[in-house]
Scaffold this active site. Structure first.
Site, PDB file in Angstrom:
ATOM      1  N   ASP A 186       0.841  -1.194   0.000  1.00 30.86           N
ATOM      2  CA  ASP A 186       0.000   0.000   0.000  1.00 30.86           C
ATOM      3  C   ASP A 186       0.882   1.253   0.000  1.00 30.86           C
ATOM      4  OD1 ASP A 186      -3.063   0.654   0.365  1.00 30.86           O
ATOM      5  OD2 ASP A 186      -2.019   2.042   1.695  1.00 30.86           O
ATOM      6  N   TYR A 313      -2.536  10.978   0.933  1.00 33.10           N
ATOM      7  CA  TYR A 313      -3.222  10.958  -0.351  1.00 33.10           C
ATOM      8  C   TYR A 313      -3.135  12.314  -1.038  1.00 33.10           C
ATOM      9  CZ  TYR A 313      -5.014   6.334   0.652  1.00 33.10           C
ATOM     10  OH  TYR A 313      -5.105   4.991   0.905  1.00 33.10           O
ATOM     11  N   HIS A 365      -4.638  -7.887   0.488  1.00 37.34           N
ATOM     12  CA  HIS A 365      -3.950  -6.600   0.603  1.00 37.34           C
ATOM     13  C   HIS A 365      -3.206  -6.450   1.922  1.00 37.34           C
ATOM     14  CE1 HIS A 365      -3.263  -2.487  -0.669  1.00 37.34           C
ATOM     15  NE2 HIS A 365      -3.723  -2.028   0.471  1.00 37.34           N
TER      16      HIS A 365
END
Length: 389
Positions: A186, A313, A365
């Site tokens: 990630d 982000y 994930h």
């Protein structure tokens, strides 16, 4: 919690988690006053978190989950706070047991935390005690990303994956590690890639269990055109972003708005994070479960870092993973079957010296939580031939 007040600015300081009783009482009171939104019948997971799953999760959080049990267990990990420039970083530092442990920095992602690495730390630091070869041991360092958990939020703009790589390089230097390996998934994959790109002389190798779909390798004059497989991947990732990427778009463009509600409502926070853990893991109930999920959600709640976690982000959009030249340190990939779509090997090889690419038999994930033994063995195998160098 006032994390800053516990730091001596001139050295690394030991750290223990100690959530005040009043914060636990406040959470209990809020959980008793939860007001859930109505929804349509039989929506399932198609429009977000499944209502029945959320009700069960909140009922368990209120009636059965015991934060103090998890706090005590996490405090068995050797935790520290370090001052690096203007930033304070929380991290776990587990020295290795073996003839010549290799320093390794493991980086978590969103919506995870350092807790993701809890199960894999002992397998890497002391493989001899878990059926492995002591020669494969690592000095394991697990930092909390800036603005996550007990790493306070940056004071201004600019601290994304690119800048975090420099923080990690300095942290490893403070610990006395001149050369080290990097591993992550990630957002942790992006940090690991930037470590290799920015500090190639210090990074022995990079091992990833996720390759960001936003990766842009060198594609200038002289580079081969995209293959049919690579073009198909870009269509597939675009379709995935259209269907599943709403969270990332809002976190990267208007993070302050959802942060207000998520920081104020434990039900909202549980829905926002719980949906991703359920959707991105292969067999949630068997490999992660409610206790681990709620321990992770509770870290976000008690530290009030859901809003600051979105910062990565925003910064990722400002400084995307666009590489102008091939990254020098060797790369290994562990591709878990339930992972978010990742680029094909040929595309990754445009930017990296890929030494190992393994299709894993199970997992998703959150590989370090779901399949810690498989991930640990794959990390050991990748770094094994790189140790002598």
């Amino acid at each position: 919690m006032n994390i800053e007040s516990r730091i001596d600015p001139f050295r690394i300081a030991p750290f223990r988690i100690a959530i005040p009783d009043k914060d636990l009482v406040d959470l209990d009171e809020r959980l008793l006053r939860v007001r859930l939104a109505s929804g349509i019948d039989d929506a399932g997971w198609s429009e977000g978190i499944e209502p029945g799953f959320l009700r069960d999760l909140l009922e368990y959080w209120a009636a059965e989950f015991d934060w103090r049990v998890h706090e005590e267990r996490l405090n068995a990990l050797p935790q520290f706070l370090a001052r690096i420039g203007e930033q304070t970083i929380h991290f776990v530092h587990q020295p290795g047991t073996g003839p010549s442990p290799l320093p390794l920095v493991l980086t978590h992602g969103w919506p995870g935390s350092f807790l993701e690495m809890e199960r894999v730390i002992p397998l890497l630091a002391d493989p001899g005690a878990h059926g492995g070869d002591p020669a494969d041991s690592f000095h394991v360092v697990v930092p909390s990303l800036p603005g996550y958990g007990f790493s306070p939020a940056p004071r201004g703009k600019g601290t994304g994956a690119w800048a975090t790589a420099a923080l990690w390089a300095e942290l490893m230097a403070q610990l006395g590690y001149t050369r080290f390996g990097a591993q992550g998934g990630d957002l942790g994959a992006a940090v690991s890639i930037w470590l290799g790109q920015r500090f190639p002389e210090r990074v022995v190798g990079m091992h990833l269990n996720y390759v960001p779909g936003s990766l842009k390798p060198p594609m200038g004059e002289g580079e081969a055109p995209l293959t049919a497989e690579e073009q198909e991947f870009h269509k597939r990732i675009a379709a995935w972003v259209d269907k599943e990427g709403g969270y990332a778009h809002i976190q990267g463009t208007k993070p302050a708005t959802p942060a207000v509600g998520l920081n104020d409502s434990p039900a909202g926070l549980a829905a926002w994070i719980g949906e991703k853990f359920h959707a991105w893991s292969e067999h949630f109930d068997a490999t992660i479960g409610l206790d681990t999920l709620l321990a992770n959600i509770s870290l976000y709640w008690f530290t009030q870092t859901i809003g600051s976690s979105f910062r990565m982000y925003v910064e990722g959009r400002a400084k995307p993973l666009a590489l102008q030249e091939k990254v020098r340190p060797p790369l290994g990939i562990a591709h878990f079957p339930a992972e978010i779509p990742i680029p094909p090997r040929s595309f990754v090889e445009r930017a990296f010296d890929v030494r190992r690419w393994t299709t894993m038999p199970a997992g998703g994930h959150f590989a370090a939580l779901e399949q810690p033994e498989l991930l640990a063995e794959e990390i050991r195998a990748f770094f094994r031939p790189l140790r002598a160098g």
